[in-house]
Scaffold this motif. Structure first.
Motif, PDB file in Angstrom:
ATOM      1  N   VAL A 178      42.934  40.369  46.570  1.00  0.00           N
ATOM      2  CA  VAL A 178      44.372  40.160  46.376  1.00  0.00           C
ATOM      3  C   VAL A 178      44.649  39.248  45.175  1.00  0.00           C
ATOM      4  O   VAL A 178      45.761  39.232  44.650  1.00  0.00           O
ATOM      5  N   MET A 179      43.637  38.514  44.716  1.00  0.00           N
ATOM      6  CA  MET A 179      43.834  37.616  43.574  1.00  0.00           C
ATOM      7  C   MET A 179      43.951  38.351  42.250  1.00  0.00           C
ATOM      8  O   MET A 179      44.480  37.804  41.291  1.00  0.00           O
ATOM      9  N   TYR A 180      43.424  39.581  42.186  1.00  0.00           N
ATOM     10  CA  TYR A 180      43.469  40.265  40.890  1.00  0.00           C
ATOM     11  C   TYR A 180      43.913  41.723  40.949  1.00  0.00           C
ATOM     12  O   TYR A 180      44.341  42.283  39.934  1.00  0.00           O
ATOM     13  N   ASP A 181      43.795  42.379  42.086  1.00  0.00           N
ATOM     14  CA  ASP A 181      44.171  43.786  42.146  1.00  0.00           C
ATOM     15  C   ASP A 181      45.688  43.922  42.197  1.00  0.00           C
ATOM     16  O   ASP A 181      46.350  43.286  43.022  1.00  0.00           O
ATOM     17  N   LEU A 182      46.219  44.754  41.324  1.00  0.00           N
ATOM     18  CA  LEU A 182      47.672  44.877  41.196  1.00  0.00           C
ATOM     19  C   LEU A 182      48.337  45.396  42.464  1.00  0.00           C
ATOM     20  O   LEU A 182      49.398  44.902  42.858  1.00  0.00           O
TER      21      LEU A 182
ATOM     22  N   LYS B 218      47.995  42.816  45.500  1.00  0.00           N
ATOM     23  CA  LYS B 218      48.924  41.681  45.376  1.00  0.00           C
ATOM     24  C   LYS B 218      50.270  42.011  46.012  1.00  0.00           C
ATOM     25  O   LYS B 218      50.930  41.135  46.551  1.00  0.00           O
ATOM     26  N   ARG B 219      50.668  43.274  45.945  1.00  0.00           N
ATOM     27  CA  ARG B 219      51.970  43.688  46.460  1.00  0.00           C
ATOM     28  C   ARG B 219      51.897  44.216  47.899  1.00  0.00           C
ATOM     29  O   ARG B 219      52.827  44.057  48.672  1.00  0.00           O
TER      30      ARG B 219
ATOM     31  N   ARG C 230      49.252  43.842  50.750  1.00  0.00           N
ATOM     32  CA  ARG C 230      47.999  43.189  51.173  1.00  0.00           C
ATOM     33  C   ARG C 230      47.092  44.119  51.986  1.00  0.00           C
ATOM     34  O   ARG C 230      45.877  44.008  51.921  1.00  0.00           O
TER      35      ARG C 230
ATOM     36  N   GLY D 145      43.636  45.599  36.658  1.00  0.00           N
ATOM     37  CA  GLY D 145      43.712  44.301  37.328  1.00  0.00           C
ATOM     38  C   GLY D 145      42.628  43.353  36.865  1.00  0.00           C
ATOM     39  O   GLY D 145      42.870  42.151  36.687  1.00  0.00           O
TER      40      GLY D 145
ATOM     41  N   SER E  84      44.331  31.958  48.724  1.00  0.00           N
ATOM     42  CA  SER E  84      45.562  32.475  48.131  1.00  0.00           C
ATOM     43  C   SER E  84      45.364  32.540  46.632  1.00  0.00           C
ATOM     44  O   SER E  84      44.389  32.022  46.096  1.00  0.00           O
ATOM     45  N   SER E  85      46.313  33.176  45.960  1.00  0.00           N
ATOM     46  CA  SER E  85      46.187  33.268  44.505  1.00  0.00           C
ATOM     47  C   SER E  85      46.214  31.888  43.875  1.00  0.00           C
ATOM     48  O   SER E  85      45.769  31.717  42.748  1.00  0.00           O
TER      49      SER E  85
ATOM     50  N   ALA F   9      43.120  39.681  35.007  1.00  0.00           N
ATOM     51  CA  ALA F   9      42.493  38.462  35.547  1.00  0.00           C
ATOM     52  C   ALA F   9      41.592  37.801  34.505  1.00  0.00           C
ATOM     53  O   ALA F   9      41.589  36.575  34.371  1.00  0.00           O
TER      54      ALA F   9
END
Length: 176
Positions: free
Chosen positions: A81-85, A88-89, A91, A131, A6-7, A135
């Motif tokens: 998913v930790m950095y791409d804008l 993140k919204r 998945r 993104g 997860s983030s 990060a």
């Protein structure tokens, strides 16, 4: 952890990580191998010109990097998913992204719909670069999902350089 990140699993970058050239050897090998393959492909067209070389390079590069992501879609998506804008919204974008790269690779190698291919590349890699910048500014220490979960290379300015490199080449193909 159960195989899923997860983030919250991202941490602040270790000062030493990503400082040695050896940290990037897998990336250097793939970029160099892509360039050699592109040269061989372009040379097969009788004479190497910049447009043919760039198409071949971008096609081979995107093909290799898409496959690295596809080898372990869940692992890629967990890091992406930790950095791409967008990821993140939404998945699911993390699962679709490698196939977007694969489609672009085939389009470059086939010289298919070149103007569309260039604009799509500009859009995908411009958005991705944003993104990465965010990060990096946050100092996140995560493995760069650009190489899937197969190879461990830290997210860094090298990642940003890859995104910007693809963006610049697509712009050159559009306007030169």
């Amino acid at each position: 952890m159960g195989g899923s990140l997860s983030s919250n699993d991202a941490k602040v970058r270790d000062q030493e990580r990503g400082e040695m050239l050896a940290d990037y050897w897998p990336l250097i090998s793939l970029v160099g191998g892509s360039a050699l393959a592109a040269w061989a492909i372009a040379d097969g067209f009788a004479s190497v010109d910049m447009r043919t070389f760039m198409h071949a390079y971008m096609g081979v590069f995107l093909l290799v990097f898409a496959l690295l992501k596809i080898f372990n879609l869940n692992g890629f998506q967990d890091g992406f998913v930790m950095y791409d804008l967008l990821a993140k919204r939404v998945r699911a974008y993390g699962y679709v992204y490698p196939f977007i790269e694969l489609a672009l690779a085939i389009m470059y190698l086939n010289f298919m719909a070149p103007e569309f291919t260039y604009w799509a590349t500009v859009g995908v890699f411009s958005f991705g670069a944003i993104g990465v910048v965010i990060a990096l500014r946050q100092g996140l220490d995560i493995n760069c999902p650009c190489m899937g979960s197969v190879l461990s290379v830290p997210l860094s300015t090298v990642t940003l350089t890859e995104d910007i490199g693809m963006l610049v080449m697509a712009l050159l193909l559009l306007f030169v």
